[in-house]
Design a protein around this motif. Structure first.
Motif, short mmCIF file in Angstrom:
data_model
loop_
_atom_site.label_atom_id
_atom_site.label_comp_id
_atom_site.label_asym_id
_atom_site.label_seq_id
_atom_site.Cartn_x
_atom_site.Cartn_y
_atom_site.Cartn_z
N UNK A 131 0.80 -1.29 -0.07
CA UNK A 131 -0.07 0.06 0.12
C UNK A 131 1.02 1.08 0.25
N UNK A 132 1.81 1.27 0.88
CA UNK A 132 2.78 2.37 0.85
C UNK A 132 3.41 2.79 -0.73
N UNK A 133 4.08 1.54 -1.22
CA UNK A 133 4.22 1.75 -2.75
C UNK A 133 3.37 2.22 -3.66
N UNK A 134 2.38 1.96 -3.41
CA UNK A 134 0.94 2.26 -4.42
C UNK A 134 0.97 3.92 -4.13
N UNK A 135 1.02 4.30 -2.83
CA UNK A 135 0.77 5.67 -2.64
C UNK A 135 1.71 6.53 -3.11
N UNK A 136 2.91 5.96 -3.23
CA UNK A 136 4.33 6.68 -3.73
C UNK A 136 4.07 7.06 -5.31
N UNK A 137 3.36 5.56 -5.71
CA UNK A 137 3.17 5.84 -7.26
C UNK A 137 2.03 6.51 -7.72
#
Length: 376
Positions: free
Chosen positions: A350-356
């Motif tokens: 989820x954190x990676x998705x938010x950054x993207x």
């Protein structure tokens, strides 16, 4: 209440520098600092009470049980001073071995952790209380008065420790007056509150006890000039308690893990909304957050807010925004299996998705800590 820690730092600095040449440094610092420190903690309790009262009224319900301030143990303060001053005896006299600035920072840090602890204790006590305990509190207040009345009266009386400290510090006085204005406005905005829709199976005696507690708050507000008359209602109408707690993300940045927890809404108990209980029980690393000593990660600044109505509470817009992001992430995981964690709905992915997806994150409201309102 960041200003309280800032003010405490100044008082700790003055007390230590004034006492560093004393024969008994710990005792000298304690004597100069204790009343000021007790004022800081009592002020933190007052602010937390007013926040909960205003939040209940903003949600259209009656505030419920108001716990009193528990006080501060002198021995606790002395223990912190002994441990952080780290004095040694030389020629029968105490000597502070570390640099003064470092000592001031350490002492302020240790004592400062009890400010959010007092606030957490207040909101926890307001929910985790039995009817029997409320009856004991009612009996005490019939004899000694309501703690809110006592705080305001002491703050305005320069013969009390609280009043003396207030009289000597303009920043504290100004903040106190601002909080009283906000209190008065919350009464004007919702003079009566809404009535309960159920009684949780309470009998008539329990309802009378809880109703008496609620009326005591209104009586205190009448005594202090905050309202003109007692709202009408039966014991059942007055016996209101918050139903749950919500975790609210604060500030312009929140990690994916915390946003995931915030997206779940008002599902938490007071002891789980901010604290990582399982990790502490298993002997794992404990992190210090802004509001508690057992946070999910270091420096976590998520807040706990009382929820009286499922449809409207402080930070609900933030929760809705976090939930929208989590749902979109979940949808992308299902549609693009392999790109986002191989279908795993985890906080790390989820954190990676938010950054993207910064454009979607930018649409989420943020929580205004000063006013308890979301802002774009």
């Amino acid at each position: 209440m960041a200003f309280l820690k800032s003010w405490l730092h100044g008082r700790v600095d003055t007390a230590i520098r004034d006492s560093v040449d004393s024969k008994d440094v710990v005792e000298a610092v304690y004597r100069e600092l204790f009343e000021d420190y007790a004022t800081v903690l009592r002020f933190a309790w007052f602010g937390s009470v007013l926040f909960q009262v205003a939040e209940a009224r903003r949600q259209g319900v009656r505030p419920g049980f108001i716990p009193g301030w528990r006080g501060v143990a002198p021995e606790m303060v002395k223990r912190v001073l002994r441990e952080e001053l780290r004095v040694t005896k030389k020629d029968g006299k105490d000597t502070v071995t570390a640099g003064i600035d470092d000592v001031v920072s350490r002492v302020t840090g240790r004592l400062g952790t009890f400010i959010p602890a007092v606030q957490r204790q207040m909101v926890g006590d307001s929910m985790n209380v039995s009817v029997a305990d409320v009856e004991k509190v009612n009996q005490h207040r019939e004899q000694y008065g309501h703690p809110l009345t006592g705080f305001v009266e002491d703050a305005q009386n320069t013969k009390t420790p609280l009043g003396r400290v207030f009289s000597e510090n303009k920043d504290l006085r100004d903040e106190f007056e601002r909080m009283k204005r906000d209190w008065r406005e919350s009464v004007k905005a919702s003079p009566d509150g809404m009535l309960r829709s159920d009684d949780d199976g309470l009998d008539d005696e329990d309802l009378e006890i809880l109703g008496k507690q609620q009326r005591a708050l209104y009586e205190a507000e009448i005594d202090l000039g905050m309202r003109e008359s007692m709202p009408e209602g039966t014991n059942k109408d007055f016996a209101y308690r918050n139903v749950a707690w919500a975790r609210v993300a604060v500030g312009s940045y929140t990690c994916g893990f915390c946003l995931m927890l915030c997206s779940r809404g008002a599902i938490y108990r007071s002891d789980t909304v901010l604290s990582a209980k399982n990790r502490a029980r298993k002997g794992g690393t404990q992190f210090e957050g802004r509001w508690n000593l057992n946070a999910y990660h270091e420096h976590c600044d998520c807040m706990m807010v009382p929820v009286f109505s499922w449809r409207k509470f402080a930070g609900k817009e933030v929760m809705d925004g976090a939930r929208k992001l989590w749902k979109q992430f979940s949808k992308d995981v299902k549609n693009k299996n392999g790109e986002w964690g191989n279908g795993a709905l985890t906080a790390s992915w989820f954190s990676e998705w938010l950054k993207a997806h910064p454009e979607q994150v930018a649409e989420m409201p943020t929580f205004d800590l000063g006013k308890g309102r979301p802002r774009k």
